[in-house]
Design a protein around this motif. Structure first.
Motif, PDB file in Angstrom:
ATOM      1  N   ASP A 227       0.825  -1.204   0.000  1.00  0.00           N
ATOM      2  CA  ASP A 227       0.000   0.000   0.000  1.00  0.00           C
ATOM      3  C   ASP A 227       0.857   1.251   0.000  1.00  0.00           C
ATOM      4  N   ARG A 228       2.188   1.068   0.037  1.00  0.00           N
ATOM      5  CA  ARG A 228       3.071   2.226  -0.042  1.00  0.00           C
ATOM      6  C   ARG A 228       3.872   2.211  -1.333  1.00  0.00           C
ATOM      7  N   SER A 229       3.464   1.398  -2.288  1.00  0.00           N
ATOM      8  CA  SER A 229       4.190   1.326  -3.552  1.00  0.00           C
ATOM      9  C   SER A 229       4.125   2.670  -4.262  1.00  0.00           C
ATOM     10  N   VAL A 230       5.041   2.838  -5.221  1.00  0.00           N
ATOM     11  CA  VAL A 230       5.108   4.101  -5.967  1.00  0.00           C
ATOM     12  C   VAL A 230       3.780   4.378  -6.656  1.00  0.00           C
ATOM     13  N   GLU A 231       3.190   3.319  -7.220  1.00  0.00           N
ATOM     14  CA  GLU A 231       1.928   3.501  -7.925  1.00  0.00           C
ATOM     15  C   GLU A 231       0.826   3.895  -6.942  1.00  0.00           C
ATOM     16  N   ALA A 232       0.926   3.362  -5.672  1.00  0.00           N
ATOM     17  CA  ALA A 232      -0.132   3.652  -4.710  1.00  0.00           C
ATOM     18  C   ALA A 232      -0.052   5.086  -4.201  1.00  0.00           C
ATOM     19  N   VAL A 233       1.172   5.574  -3.997  1.00  0.00           N
ATOM     20  CA  VAL A 233       1.296   6.920  -3.426  1.00  0.00           C
ATOM     21  C   VAL A 233       1.387   8.003  -4.497  1.00  0.00           C
ATOM     22  N   GLY A 234       1.744   7.673  -5.748  1.00  0.00           N
ATOM     23  CA  GLY A 234       1.914   8.731  -6.747  1.00  0.00           C
ATOM     24  C   GLY A 234       1.052   8.553  -7.967  1.00  0.00           C
ATOM     25  N   GLY A 235       0.313   7.442  -8.040  1.00  0.00           N
ATOM     26  CA  GLY A 235      -0.486   7.204  -9.228  1.00  0.00           C
ATOM     27  C   GLY A 235      -1.834   7.914  -9.163  1.00  0.00           C
ATOM     28  N   ARG A 236      -2.690   7.286  -9.829  1.00  0.00           N
ATOM     29  CA  ARG A 236      -4.001   7.931  -9.943  1.00  0.00           C
ATOM     30  C   ARG A 236      -4.820   7.791  -8.661  1.00  0.00           C
TER      31      ARG A 236
END
Lengths: 784, 203
Positions: A227-236
């Motif tokens: 839940d802290r992946s790049v996609e989770a924190v910076g994606g949509r």
């Protein structure tokens, strides 16, 4: 020539063969095999296909090539791409760069071709030449990384070697975010750095990436799929809020430490991390200079003596490494010395169950040395310290053997276990059973030995009985005390070491004052069972000749007469001898009775002159005089041992020894009449002096007062009977012949006393006158 | 050596250089092979040419002239060891008489080569026999040199027509090879002019 002539037909046949061969050759005009890629095209290898590439009169070579290589033809037409950027004239001469008809020996596209096109090194090709500038990582890539067919020898039909690529990232790179980001790739990534470096990315203001956070990868904080992946924190999706340290970092500290440290800092426990672990600093580890000693106390271990100067690494051996935190900082107890320190005693103090006593039982907490194991604690051991042992250093008894730890447990308490046997096993060997019994002589406390070592002990332990003078002598007389102790701490010397000889012989300690005179060949080695010195001497006293001394036996000079009556020192004077030094001391260097002569041996007969001075001054040893008289030689020719004077005068042959025969009056005269005694007798010289000579005048005075000086006495006084008896012929022996008148006269009638010098008188014989008047005088008238 | 021979040999060397010393199976390569074949046939022809008796100016001798030269050689035999010389002379005569040449080209070639081989063997045997008999070595050498010349002269006289026919046949073959070579060289030149640009850029 007739038509049927064989030569004609043969000639025609030959011509036909030649022409046929030439015609066949004319269909195979290719100057060499095609490259493999062109040879794989059937239209290019069939007979008569030269024009497909070479063109004909209206189609040029470049145009023919472009028929197949359309993309390149388009570049040439548009003046774009690699070929479009070439020199126009060179671009039209395809064969100038791409050689053919050499088979596989000449590749259609290789480094040679690039060099002909002006690119000396393909790897250094400036890509902006084709309107696509490579920067950063792209600049270092091999051509084949993007142009997959760059190095393929034979392209597949329809494949392209360099052409056909787009300038979008995704045309070459796979999108790791699977399209979840709306931004362009270059909004985060750049060509100048690795893909994971995010050269163009700026982290959020809530957690600026500084210090340690600046160097870690994204995935370390933003694991994929979490839940802290790049996609989770910076994606949509929805954005996460900022967190505390514990949200990402697991605390290795014990709660007690965290609470104690936070209490010291006046901070909440969750917010106390930053006091030590600054975000500005790279790495989670706390530099030594930033770690306060007070915080170490929070771990339960105060940093005070002796640890105050100790480096962190000395205790935390894994300091700075990647080993787990509990191993680096195990949380040791203050008094658990063994947790860090190796037991230097190697477990000697462990009890039967293996339990070790605490180090602080003997050592202070502030330091290993000095220890606190005093005499009182030593008293609890099997060997309480008493006497000089109290003054001893621990290491004197508790020694180290090589690299082994110093021995404490099991230290032997026997004297010999610590003390070297300074007596060299001399005493120990004499004790029954070989057991050393040091304490029988020595005081355990003081090592004082003299209280128990008497003459009896000396005899018992050394085998040398002390008796007589030896018993009366001081110990140091034989066992010389050194001024300094030797390596064994001993100053009381052993006889054998001092003198280098066995202790059971007189000569070990005593110098032979006789210098071996009584040990020569021919003398007895044993007298009534006694040997060496004891043949004559006893241990009672050196000068006590209890056993007597046979002078004749020992010296071959039998004492008789006056010699037997004389005192020893009459001949054997006290004589200084060369000192004899042994064992650092001077032995008896002088004896009371000196040698008569060192040269006396059986082969050298005794000679009087050894002791007696020749009072005759060698008068009787001159040449021509007898060497022996009736077998006697030397002094014995005249003298006997009974007495020097008795008998010698009576038997003296004056004529033989002096060539002056004693006759008449001389024979009866006393010796002293001619040999006038001198005062030399008082000095031990003979009583009779030497005679003045053999002439008359040597002994007798001249009554003529020198009137006949030129003549010898015996010319007139030839008779030894009387001086007055003359043998004198006046007519012959004088210048005045006596006539008949004068011959009757007495001598004194003419020769009268006459005064001479000194107020004395002498009968005058000459010169006298020969004329009458010189005696008779002148009478007036008578003589005229 | 005539200009004919010199130009033939030089042409082969220059053609090898032109081919880069690496001829391939192309028209040009075949032209080079034809030239090499022409040089080889020429060399063999020169060998046969040497057996045809000629005057000093190269003119072929008539049979009568050959027989006269042979008679002139016969006078030389008397100068050497007579017994050894007689035996050599008989042996040479025996060699020439024993050789029976046939009428075909190949048989004439075979007969010529065989006569040379037999001569070498006979001379070697005679040399060994002469040494064994004590004939001086220089006299043996001179006698055998005379025997060689006598053999060639006798062979020319005995097979005068055979040798001329052999030479004529070989010349015929050599000329057709030369024609083939010329034609194919022309073909090579035409193809090159047609397709090659000789390194120049296209207009």
């Amino acid at each position: 020539m007739r038509i049927s002539h064989p030569k004609l037909w043969l000639g025609l046949l030959s011509l036909a063969v030649v022409v046929a061969i030439v015609l066949y050759e004319s269909e195979e005009t290719s100057p060499g095999p095609l490259t493999r890629v062109h040879a794989s095209v059937p239209e290019l290898v069939e007979r008569g296909s030269c024009e497909r590439c070479h063109g004909d009169g209206e189609v040029t070579l470049a145009q023919a090539c472009s028929d197949c290589h359309e993309a390149i033809g388009q570049q040439l037409a548009d003046r774009k791409g690699f070929h479009g950027a070439l020199d126009a004239q060179k671009a039209q001469a395809c064969g100038a760069c791409h050689g053919e008809h050499h088979g596989d020996a000449l590749a259609p596209v290789d480094a040679r071709v690039f060099a002909l096109a002006g690119v000396a090194d393909r790897a250094a090709f400036r890509h902006e030449f084709v309107d696509w500038r490579l920067v950063g990582v792209h600049e270092r890539l091999e051509c084949s990384k993007c142009h997959r067919n760059a190095d393929v020898a034979v392209l597949a039909n329809g494949a392209s070697r360099f052409l056909g690529l787009e300038q979008r990232c995704a045309s070459c790179h796979e999108d790791p975010h699977k399209g979840q980001f709306e931004e362009r790739c270059d909004s985060c990534h750049g060509q100048d750095s690795k893909f994971t470096d995010l050269a163009n990315f700026v982290h959020t203001d809530e957690l600026p990436l500084r210090g340690a956070h600046a160097s870690i990868t994204c995935a370390e904080c933003h694991p994929k799929g979490s839940d802290r992946s790049v996609e989770a924190v910076g994606g949509r999706g929805p954005k996460q809020v900022a967190r505390t340290c514990q949200d990402c970092h697991e605390s290795p500290h014990t709660p007690a430490f965290v609470v104690a440290a936070a209490a010291q800092l006046g901070l909440a426990a969750r917010a106390s991390c930053v006091d030590c672990h600054s975000i500005e600093r790279k790495g989670f580890a706390v530099p030594k200079e930033d770690f306060r000693r007070e915080l170490h106390a929070a771990t339960g271990f105060r940093i005070d003596r002796p640890h105050e100067q100790v480096k962190c690494e000395a205790c935390h051996t894994s300091y700075g490494s990647d080993v787990p935190f509990p191993r680096r900082y195990p949380g040791r107890k203050q008094d658990d010395c063994a947790a860090c320190h190796t037991d230097p005693h190697a477990g000697q103090f462990a009890d039967e169950r293996g339990a070790q006593p605490a180090c602080v039982a003997c050592h202070a907490l502030e330091g290993f040395a000095p220890h606190r194991f005093d005499v009182a604690k030593h008293a609890a051991t099997a060997f309480p310290l008493e006497g000089r042992h109290v003054e001893s250093r621990c290491e004197d008894c508790h020694v180290r053997e090589g690299e082994a730890p110093r021995q404490f447990a099991g230290t032997k308490s026997r004297c010999e276990s610590c003390h070297a046997d300074v007596h060299g096993a001399s005493f120990y060997a004499t004790v029954a059973g070989g057991q050393r019994d040091c304490e029988s002589c020595h005081d355990p406390a003081s090592f004082d030995a003299e209280h128990g070592f008497d003459a009896l002990a000396h005899s018992k332990r050394t085998g040398f009985e002390l008796a007589g003078a030896h018993e009366r002598a001081q110990c140091e007389a034989c066992h010389i005390r050194g001024e300094t102790a030797d390596g064994e701490g001993r100053r009381f010397g052993r006889v054998a070491e001092l003198f280098g000889k066995p202790a059971d012989a007189c000569a070990t300690c005593h110098a032979d004052v006789h210098a071996g005179d009584f040990d020569v060949k021919g003398l007895p080695l044993s007298v009534e069972g006694r040997q060496t010195c004891e043949r004559c001497h006893t241990v009672e006293s050196f000068s006590d000749r209890k056993h007597g001394f046979d002078h004749g036996q020992w010296t071959w000079f039998e004492l008789v007469g006056a010699h037997a009556r004389a005192e020893c020192d009459t001949c054997h004077k006290e004589t200084p001898r060369k000192p004899v030094v042994a064992g650092g001391r001077q032995l008896v260097a002088q004896r009371k009775l000196g040698l008569v002569a060192d040269a006396i041996t059986p082969k050298n007969a005794p000679a009087c002159a050894v002791c007696h001075k020749d009072v005759h001054g060698g008068q009787f040893d001159r040449s021509g005089q007898p060497v022996t008289v009736e077998g006697r030689a030397g002094c014995a020719r005249c003298h006997s041992q009974e007495s020097f004077a008795v008998g010698a005068r009576e038997s003296y042959d004056h004529t033989r020894w002096t060539s002056f025969a004693l006759e008449d009056r001389h024979a009866t005269a006393a010796c002293e009449a001619c040999h006038v005694p001198t005062n030399a007798a008082a000095k031990g010289l003979p009583k009779l002096g030497r005679s003045a000579g053999t002439r008359c005048a040597d002994c007798h005075s001249d009554p003529h007062a020198g009137q006949f000086n030129a003549r010898a006495c015996e010319d007139c006084h030839r008779s030894a009977e009387s001086f007055a008896t003359l043998v004198f012929d006046h007519s012959r022996d004088s210048r005045y012949a006596l006539d008949s008148n004068h011959v009757k006269l007495a001598c004194s009638a003419c020769h009268k006393p006459w005064p001479i010098a000194g107020g004395r008188e002498a009968v005058r014989y000459k010169p006298l006158g020969t004329t009458c008047v010189e005696c008779h005088g002148f009478e007036k008238g008578k003589n005229d | 050596m005539t200009t004919h021979v010199v130009t033939g040999v030089l042409a082969l060397l220059l053609a090898l250089v032109h081919a880069g010393m690496a001829p391939r199976a192309t028209v040009g390569g075949h032209a080079l092979a034809a030239l090499a074949l022409l040089v080889v046939t020429g060399a063999i022809g020169r060998y046969f040419y040497a057996f045809v008796p000629r005057a000093a100016n190269g003119r072929e001798l008539a049979l009568e002239e050959v027989q006269a030269r042979l008679a002139q050689l016969s006078s030389g035999w008397d100068r050497e060891n007579r017994k050894f010389g007689e035996r050599v002379r008989a042996r040479v005569h025996e060699l020439v008489v024993a050789g029976h040449w046939r009428g075909s080209f190949l048989k004439r070639v075979s007969g010529l080569l065989r006569s040379q081989r037999d001569l070498r063997q006979a001379l070697a045997e005679l040399a060994s026999a002469g040494l064994a008999e004590g004939v001086p070595a220089d006299q043996i050498r001179e006698t055998l040199e005379l025997a060689k010349r006598a053999h060639r002269a006798t062979l020319a006289a005995a097979h005068f027509e055979d040798l001329r026919a052999l030479m004529g046949t070989w010349r015929y073959l050599h000329r057709w090879v030369a024609l083939y070579m010329v034609l194919i060289v022309v073909l090579h030149i035409v193809a090159a002019l047609r397709y090659a640009n000789f390194g120049a850029l296209a207009p």
